[in-house]
Design a protein around this motif. Structure first.
Motif, PDB file in Angstrom:
ATOM      1  N   ILE A   1     -23.478 -62.950  94.037  1.00 12.86           N
ATOM      2  CA  ILE A   1     -24.402 -61.934  93.706  1.00 12.86           C
ATOM      3  C   ILE A   1     -25.373 -61.403  94.753  1.00 12.86           C
ATOM      4  O   ILE A   1     -25.487 -60.199  94.721  1.00 12.86           O
ATOM      5  CB  ILE A   1     -25.464 -62.823  92.617  1.00 12.86           C
ATOM      6  N   GLU A   2     -25.917 -62.323  95.441  1.00  8.56           N
ATOM      7  CA  GLU A   2     -26.675 -61.743  96.809  1.00  8.56           C
ATOM      8  C   GLU A   2     -25.891 -60.397  97.287  1.00  8.56           C
ATOM      9  O   GLU A   2     -26.117 -59.823  97.770  1.00  8.56           O
ATOM     10  CB  GLU A   2     -27.014 -62.716  97.742  1.00  8.56           C
TER      11      GLU A   2
ATOM     12  N   ASP B   1     -27.119 -55.098  94.882  1.00  4.71           N
ATOM     13  CA  ASP B   1     -27.510 -53.671  94.701  1.00  4.71           C
ATOM     14  C   ASP B   1     -26.560 -52.683  93.992  1.00  4.71           C
ATOM     15  O   ASP B   1     -26.738 -51.918  93.320  1.00  4.71           O
ATOM     16  CB  ASP B   1     -27.614 -53.125  96.331  1.00  4.71           C
ATOM     17  N   ARG B   2     -25.200 -52.972  94.428  1.00  2.00           N
ATOM     18  CA  ARG B   2     -24.020 -52.279  93.907  1.00  2.00           C
ATOM     19  C   ARG B   2     -23.882 -52.638  92.224  1.00  2.00           C
ATOM     20  O   ARG B   2     -23.968 -51.724  91.400  1.00  2.00           O
ATOM     21  CB  ARG B   2     -22.731 -52.874  94.362  1.00  2.00           C
ATOM     22  N   PHE B   3     -24.343 -53.857  91.755  1.00  4.95           N
ATOM     23  CA  PHE B   3     -24.186 -54.229  90.426  1.00  4.95           C
ATOM     24  C   PHE B   3     -25.381 -53.395  89.727  1.00  4.95           C
ATOM     25  O   PHE B   3     -25.188 -52.836  88.680  1.00  4.95           O
ATOM     26  CB  PHE B   3     -24.588 -55.675  90.169  1.00  4.95           C
ATOM     27  N   LEU B   4     -26.498 -53.177  90.333  1.00  5.16           N
ATOM     28  CA  LEU B   4     -27.696 -52.632  89.737  1.00  5.16           C
ATOM     29  C   LEU B   4     -27.243 -50.850  89.885  1.00  5.16           C
ATOM     30  O   LEU B   4     -27.302 -50.386  88.821  1.00  5.16           O
ATOM     31  CB  LEU B   4     -29.020 -52.417  90.859  1.00  5.16           C
TER      32      LEU B   4
ATOM     33  N   PHE C   1     -29.387 -59.825  85.682  1.00  4.11           N
ATOM     34  CA  PHE C   1     -28.711 -60.807  86.675  1.00  4.11           C
ATOM     35  C   PHE C   1     -28.703 -62.283  85.905  1.00  4.11           C
ATOM     36  O   PHE C   1     -27.595 -62.906  85.945  1.00  4.11           O
ATOM     37  CB  PHE C   1     -29.396 -60.967  87.924  1.00  4.11           C
ATOM     38  N   LYS C   2     -29.652 -62.443  85.191  1.00  8.66           N
ATOM     39  CA  LYS C   2     -29.582 -63.743  84.708  1.00  8.66           C
ATOM     40  C   LYS C   2     -28.524 -63.871  83.617  1.00  8.66           C
ATOM     41  O   LYS C   2     -27.767 -64.701  83.321  1.00  8.66           O
ATOM     42  CB  LYS C   2     -31.051 -64.026  83.703  1.00  8.66           C
ATOM     43  N   GLY C   3     -28.055 -62.714  82.801  1.00  7.46           N
ATOM     44  CA  GLY C   3     -27.205 -62.434  81.920  1.00  7.46           C
ATOM     45  C   GLY C   3     -25.650 -62.693  82.552  1.00  7.46           C
ATOM     46  O   GLY C   3     -25.142 -63.702  82.223  1.00  7.46           O
TER      47      GLY C   3
END
Lengths: 462, 462
Positions: free
Chosen positions: A8-9, A13-16, A444-446
């Motif tokens: 995730i780290e 940025d890409r996920f967002l 991100f928690k999801g």
């Protein structure tokens, strides 16, 4: 614990940004003006599912907007999870009440979202929550941790009643075969109070039309002598609730189950501050059916609300006119056991019956859906509960939601499997309202919690 | 008989075309979008009065739209007639219900108007009827038959309450000094039943606003738990009439005079067919205050009508939302003796008092005016009666109108003179409605009758 953090780290940025790009497209299913945007969004979802690792993805045309279907089968003997979500959004109006344009996503910090929230129509309902599943899928396939088979069914008509989805589901029972259905289209009680929605209300949505004279009339020459369709409409709507705010449609409550005192006191344990509730929406007092608490009124009790009303002169200044017609959009939230088609029929019959001489009344059903209750002793519920425990450090609270996801009960009926509603949004996220947003932390928690559901569900299914 | 026919025959087409040109300008005083058109119309009226033979014409600026004043004094010892009219018009919406564009006048034959009627917004109310006076003036001056002095006062804010006219009248009592005021802004009973309006209703026009939550809410999550401003507004409006359709605002009827049985049976003699009335507006039944006839309901009884209502989602399709606010425009027609400011205050106090906890209510007064009754034994009435007799071959019937011309009672108060309401329009001319029109026959009948009023009024004043 899955090796989540490192991945995730690296891709945060890409996920967002991928979600932000998705939110830029006004996929409003209710308004024909956005038709092309809705179709365009379906294509984007298709690509995202392929990138996330699905073996097979297809756009299933319907009589309305398409359903995006994707799947990855790793072992026929392993359980299959069917993920449902929707890529269409509510209309953005009243547009003037948005602090930033609804289709130009911005990330702003709020009291509840110190790490920032994405403000845009659909941020929470449901693009943001649906996309968590796409990214969770990507994480599991990229890191070779997908523990079971998965199917995605992402539709574009949830906000207008999922009419074509039900046809699709009925026609594709084998294709959609699964062991559990997973949906994130609900909320949780608070950032630190994870919860699983175990009940949903049904819905009956109608439009009513009252017609009086064959043309608009001068209110001076005719005022007092003819039935004014607007006055009549207000009288008819007002009569739908009695002095205790019970709905006065004959037979409306016939199938409504009265919860036991035990169940009600169990519900009453959920953390709730009336003061905070009132403050959050800027009212000085709540209002509703006599004999029930706020949490009961918006979850275990049926309701009737006018969602829109219009008639006569609504422009600047004054016009002394008696309108020929008046209109209203009315929706009823139903509880389990209330058959939505039957309720729609009850409303139609009653509303037409109370029309006085001098006007004609037309009731047009829009859409609807059944309420739903899910048991808390299923494997699916336990898997979800363990997943939340891992990521939130506490067990989730089961809660009934006042909202409706009409197709959930259809799924049970047609696909014979239970639905687990893992919601990561908050009531304060203003879904269906101006300034809808979704916490970055929640997003991100999801993405972090979903793979754990896959893991535990697979283990518990053995 | 005045030498009318020859002159009218010679100028008939021009008289029609001048009115048609006037009707092409959308002088909608209620809508800021038409501001320039309203000012432009004032200039046209000024020119038309000069051409008609006024010695002096001026555009009197106000804080709103200008008042066009014109005069011709032939002999200080002769009586002076003050003609009032207005050059502004009602908004044209709902525009889609017009068979031809509201500002592109066309002449079409109808059952009631076999010689054709001019279809356009303002054709009857009041450009057409006002312009009859301009053309009658032209006829009298061109043929040297003007028997007395005349003053014109044509305003541009009648449809929005004549706020600035009252200021103007109060400030120019000497300039406006007259022996009788003549207005054509009402109707007559039928083509073959001339009538003089002897009573007008007053008006109180308000806008109400109900505010609940500080933003639109999801009707599923909040439905049933908070006051829905639209439901509340319908409840509040519905409560303004009781089961007999009496208005339930405390004190509302305190100053309403009950007519004697004699007066009521006199009124009942006016030719009226309930069946034809219902057919003409396409309703299967009339509706109104218990204990009164249709003609009483729309003339001697006060009323309360919603002229416009709006709130929530009124676009295509469905939106499950609880609106933050709901609005309505409400007007009350008042009878003589009811003080309009007092009634407005009564409404405000009552409406705000019935707001339940959970919402806030705001009442904004728009405008209003007093009702009016004129005696039928005045010189003015007799002159009008004789004029009608000459042109229609029968005496006119005195009738109370349900409409309001707020400034008529102001005229009496400030200028100490009576108003004679000579109307040549018909109820079926659809004023304030789509497809407003004015009979060509009526237009010329008015131009023909008006000079006779001048003649008889001057003779009777000797």
């Amino acid at each position: 614990m899955l090796h989540f953090q490192s991945y995730i780290e690296e891709h945060k940025d890409r996920f967002l940004n991928e979600l932000i790009d998705l939110l830029k497209i006004p996929s409003v299913s209710a308004d024909p003006a956005y038709k092309d945007n809705v179709f365009q969004t379906a294509d984007i979802i298709k690509d995202s599912l392929l990138k996330a690792g699905c073996d097979h993805v297809e756009i299933c045309e319907t009589q309305g907007f398409p359903i995006v279907y994707g799947e990855k089968t790793i072992d026929k003997n392993l359980p299959t999870i069917l993920v449902y979500g929707h890529y269409d959004v509510q209309p953005a109006d009243p547009i003037e009440l948005w602090d930033s344009p609804p289709y130009e996503p911005v990330i702003k910090k709020t009291a509840i979202h110190p790490e920032g929230a994405i403000f845009a129509r659909g941020a929470c309902d449901d693009k943001g929550q649906m996309y968590m599943h796409v990214k969770a899928m990507e994480f599991m396939t990229e890191t070779n941790q997908l523990p079971c088979n998965v199917k995605f069914m992402i539709e574009g008509e949830e906000e207008v009643g999922s009419v074509n989805l039900s046809t699709f589901v009925k026609a594709n029972q084998e294709k959609l075969k699964n062991d559990v259905i997973l949906i994130s289209d609900t909320g949780m009680i608070a950032q630190d109070v994870p919860s699983i929605t175990t009940g949903l209300r049904g819905l009956s949505y109608v439009e009513v039309e009252v017609t009086g004279p064959n043309r608009d009339l001068h209110s001076g020459l005719y005022g007092g002598a003819v039935a004014n369709p607007i006055n009549i409409l207000t009288k008819m709507i007002a009569s739908l609730h009695d002095e205790n705010n019970h709905i006065s449609i004959p037979g409306f409550y016939d199938k409504v189950e009265d919860l036991s005192d035990a169940e009600r006191s169990e519900m009453a344990k959920a953390p709730f501050s009336l003061d905070a509730y009132e403050k959050s929406i800027g009212i000085d007092s709540v209002y509703g059916e006599k004999g029930y608490s706020t949490n009961e009124r918006n979850s275990i009790r049926p309701t009737l609300d006018v969602n829109g009303i219009w008639g006569g002169y609504i422009g600047e200044g004054a016009k002394t006119v008696i309108a020929s017609q008046a209109f209203a959009k009315i929706s009823m939230r139903l509880v389990p056991n209330q058959e939505w088609e039957a309720i729609t029929e009850l409303f139609k019959t009653h509303f037409e019956s109370i029309a006085p001489a001098g006007v004609t009344v037309k009731v047009t059903p829009h859409h609807g859906g059944q309420g739903y209750v899910t048991p808390i002793d299923s494997i699916g519920y336990e898997a979800a509960s363990k997943a939340y425990y891992d990521t939130f450090g506490k067990k989730p609270i089961p809660q009934r939601s006042g909202g409706s996801i009409p197709i959930v009960s259809l799924f049970e009926q047609e696909l014979k499997s239970k639905t687990i509603l893992m919601g990561f949004g908050l009531d304060s996220d203003a879904i269906h309202s101006p300034n809808e947003h979704f916490g970055v932390w929640n997003y991100f928690k999801g993405i972090e919690t979903i793979p754990l559901f896959y893991k535990y569900f697979t283990e518990l299914s053995k």
